[in-house]
Design an enzyme around this catalytic site. Structure first.
Site, PDB file in Angstrom:
ATOM      1  N   GLY A 126      21.404  16.311   0.081  1.00  0.00           N
ATOM      2  CA  GLY A 126      20.237  15.483   0.953  1.00  0.00           C
ATOM      3  C   GLY A 126      20.476  14.358   2.045  1.00  0.00           C
ATOM      4  CB  ALA A 183      -1.238   0.234   1.439  1.00  0.00           C
ATOM      5  CE  LYS A 217      17.436   7.443  14.400  1.00  0.00           C
ATOM      6  NZ  LYS A 217      18.662   8.737  13.597  1.00  0.00           N
ATOM      7  N   GLY A 228      19.908   3.031  11.964  1.00  0.00           N
ATOM      8  CA  GLY A 228      19.416   2.234  10.747  1.00  0.00           C
ATOM      9  C   GLY A 228      19.770   0.781  10.199  1.00  0.00           C
ATOM     10  CD  GLU A 244      18.725  -3.786  14.744  1.00  0.00           C
ATOM     11  OE1 GLU A 244      18.821  -2.909  14.900  1.00  0.00           O
ATOM     12  OE2 GLU A 244      18.894  -4.848  15.493  1.00  0.00           O
ATOM     13  N   GLY A 263      19.476   5.771   5.137  1.00  0.00           N
ATOM     14  CA  GLY A 263      20.186   5.758   3.370  1.00  0.00           C
ATOM     15  C   GLY A 263      18.830   4.269   3.611  1.00  0.00           C
TER      16      GLY A 263
END
Lengths: 436, 436
Positions: free
Chosen positions: B187, B43, B205, B134, B129, B302
């Site tokens: 970015g 979705a 975090k 990341g 996780e 990323g």
């Protein structure tokens, strides 16, 4: 719920740490595991020996088979080391349907294929986090944490003794033999240090890392092994001037036609994180296709760091006690049917850059004669360092860094250069890796 | 064996990475997991949008509830972000008896207690996780790899944008605002960067790390949060001269009377490994009683690094599908009944050293007046840096490093010093941690 009974074989450095951690952190550990964990039986060589660790109330004997055959014991923790008694004990424990936790890198590197096949057959787990890099959860990270990835390579500082010696040589300007003596006095090196400084210990660990990284059977006999005895203070200084540090690494890398599997000293750029891992500490740098580079750092040996890994394995096994054996983490990361048949590459085919230290007669045309030999074998020279004021008795030291080349080419060129009458003695070769 | 069906909600940065990894590494992943894994339904907000990732053959719609309610879907992967729709979707997936994998730190930090309670009740897993650092398997390492340990503290570079900005300021001698503009163009920073540079993202975090380190409920509203907008190039240079680097850290530490939970810039010794983590990379340094210090390094954001963590979670959940729910890894590391009631300490009670930068009128007695104020509050001064040639218009900069002191004392002293007529403007305080 009923406590899980652990049978412990061996109560040396790692065994004591394991018992001490289980005792001290009992509440935290059972809060994580969901079950109480208790050591219900211990076997040691000399039950009469005085122990610092508190084992009051735990039956202690000298027959490991009594532990392995005890129907109350669910998990056998093998911490005797070596690969003869340890192998017997572990195979019999598995035969008896018991799960096994071991810190024994020699056992896994040399007999792991046999041990895991037997475990698979009997539906039990063999956990061995403590066998590589002590307290760093590197097996878990590679086997589970990076399970999404195609692993490209692993480069590890996986022998604390070697790293300690190289660090002290660099920091204190000491010779190898002086630091080795110190390391022995401090307990960082054994009375017979060959196992560490010749690279055997690192080769055991690298064998294991390569298997779980690439899903290949354990192949200790295929590791190219060099120790650190050929690294001189002079090399460390020249490397430093050129922006590198010398580390003793285990490297395994996936190539098109096979797997590199090698342990030797390496020049690495001083700014790399892994070049800044000092003293007895260990680290593994992994490059994988999705996550990119990751690094895992910590104590690679010692009572409690290694005990930490043993106890983490016990907790994992306890958690998986009731799980379907087919859904457990496979011993070598991949399901037995999914192991790859990638060959290990011979060292001759491995491509690296090289650092070479030569002593030559300081006479016109010498450098030209040397570089011609390299040129004839398609080896490009990246850097040459030769300084007038180094001259002594008409001799001078030349340092050369080559670009990447096949190891066989480099060896051939070195041998040919050594045959030149103007070259004095042997050329010292240390390989160079960019690790980017 | 039948493939496991994944329902994916959200196909942005992380979603695309997840699909791409599952596609590219399909064979390796199923070889590890023991089951085939396939995305069976997706979705997204705009199903008509052109996508780079190959989703041929996968039904795509705009209603997440169709994914969540699909009886074929066993694992719902929530990658929409935010904490409103995500919360609805995740709670309904759990209600439907489905396992959940999410990369959503805001969701876990703000609603994790509710989500995990519901998951516990329904006997399903919620894996997260990817929500912290990341691609680094830091949740797994802390929750499983270090399960033998009493965790003492965790200090993490857990926001890549902040670390990128501080690194560029230091390396290129640029001002904060110049680097921020660059970071936005590349970015690495959002158009509205507040979430990152004000420390909110890091606080999400850290909230999660603290819970799994100490087994405490998630308490985002108790985090002391400071961003990096107060760090100037001047501070970075003075810190460098004194042997430190400035990093933006999340720190959580167990103390006798509670838990420290704070996000702010910190001076750390430049030789520490974590001080050498540069650019957008993340790292977490953990100190635990048995293993000592360990460090985990890698890409904190990323497409594929985060996708790597999502897919690793999927593999973990697939493995545990048939396990007894009571024996799974508990969401917050400890079994729900074993959670601790340790309070979070107010920032005033936290003890750290301080770096202070003051601008003062250069006149006899000024330093004496300042240091007397610190002395009166029992704050010892470790280092003072004042240089004659810095004087301009009769003003001079003073840098002071204090020894460890309660934050409240330091704040009181700073406020009193700022009231002195010879002190110009505000004092810049950056805390200092030795992290040894």
């Amino acid at each position: 719920m009923k406590a899980v009974n652990i049978g412990l074989i061996g109560l040396g450095t790692v065994g004591s740490g394991t018992v001490e951690i289980l005792r001290r952190n009992n509440r935290d550990i059972s809060g994580r595991a969901g079950r109480d964990i208790q050591v219900s039986r211990i076997a040691v060589r000399d039950p009469g020996k005085a122990r610092e660790v508190d084992i009051a109330g735990i039956p202690l004997g000298d027959d490991p088979m009594l532990v392995v055959d005890d129907p109350e014991v669910e998990i056998v923790v093998e911490l005797v080391g070596g690969d003869t008694l340890a192998r017997e004990v572990v195979l019999r424990a598995i035969e008896n349907g018991k799960h096994v936790v071991t810190a024994n890198k020699a056992l896994i590197a040399l007999h792991g294929n046999e041990v895991f096949a037997k475990a698979q057959e009997k539906g039990v787990m063999v956990a061995f986090e403590a066998a590589v890099a002590g307290g760093i959860p590197i097996i878990k990270s590679l086997r589970e944490g990076l399970s999404a990835n195609r692993i490209e390579w692993v480069a590890g500082i996986i022998n604390g003794t070697c790293n300690y010696i190289l660090t002290r040589m660099e920091n204190d300007g000491l010779d190898f033999s002086d630091v080795l003596r110190d390391a022995q006095a401090l307990g960082y090196a054994e009375a017979d240090p060959a196992f560490d400084i010749e690279g055997i210990d690192a080769a055991h660990k690298l064998t294991i890392l390569a298997s779980i990284a690439f899903g290949i059977p354990l192949q200790f006999d295929r590791v190219h092994v060099e120790g650190i005895t050929g690294v001189s203070l002079e090399d460390i200084r020249y490397a430093g001037e050129l922006g590198y540090r010398i580390k003793h690494l285990g490297i395994t890398r996936r190539q098109h036609h096979g797997i590199e599997l090698r342990v030797h000293p390496v020049l690495i750029p001083a700014k790399r994180l892994i070049a800044n891992v000092h003293g007895v500490m260990n680290a593994a740098l992994i490059r994988a296709d999705a996550v990119g580079p990751t690094l895992f750092y910590g104590a690679g040996a010692g009572t409690e760091p290694t005990g930490s890994a043993v106890v983490a394995d016990i907790v994992d096994v306890v958690r998986a006690l009731t799980s379907d054996p087919d859904n457990r983490v496979p011993h070598l990361a991949f399901q037995p049917g999914a192991l790859a048949r990638l060959p290990i590459m011979p060292m001759e085919d491995v491509v690296t850059a090289g650092y070479l230290r030569l002593r030559v007669v300081n006479r016109p045309g010498v450098l030209a004669a040397i570089t011609r030999i390299f040129g004839d074998r398609d080896i490009s020279i990246d850097t040459v360092l030769q300084r007038g004021h180094d001259e002594e008795n008409g001799e001078v030291t030349i340092i050369m860094l080559t670009h990447n080349t096949r190891d066989e080419n480099l060896a051939g060129a070195i041998s040919e250069v050594e045959d030149l009458s103007v070259v004095i003695g042997r050329i010292n070769l240390i390989r160079l890796e960019n690790l980017a």
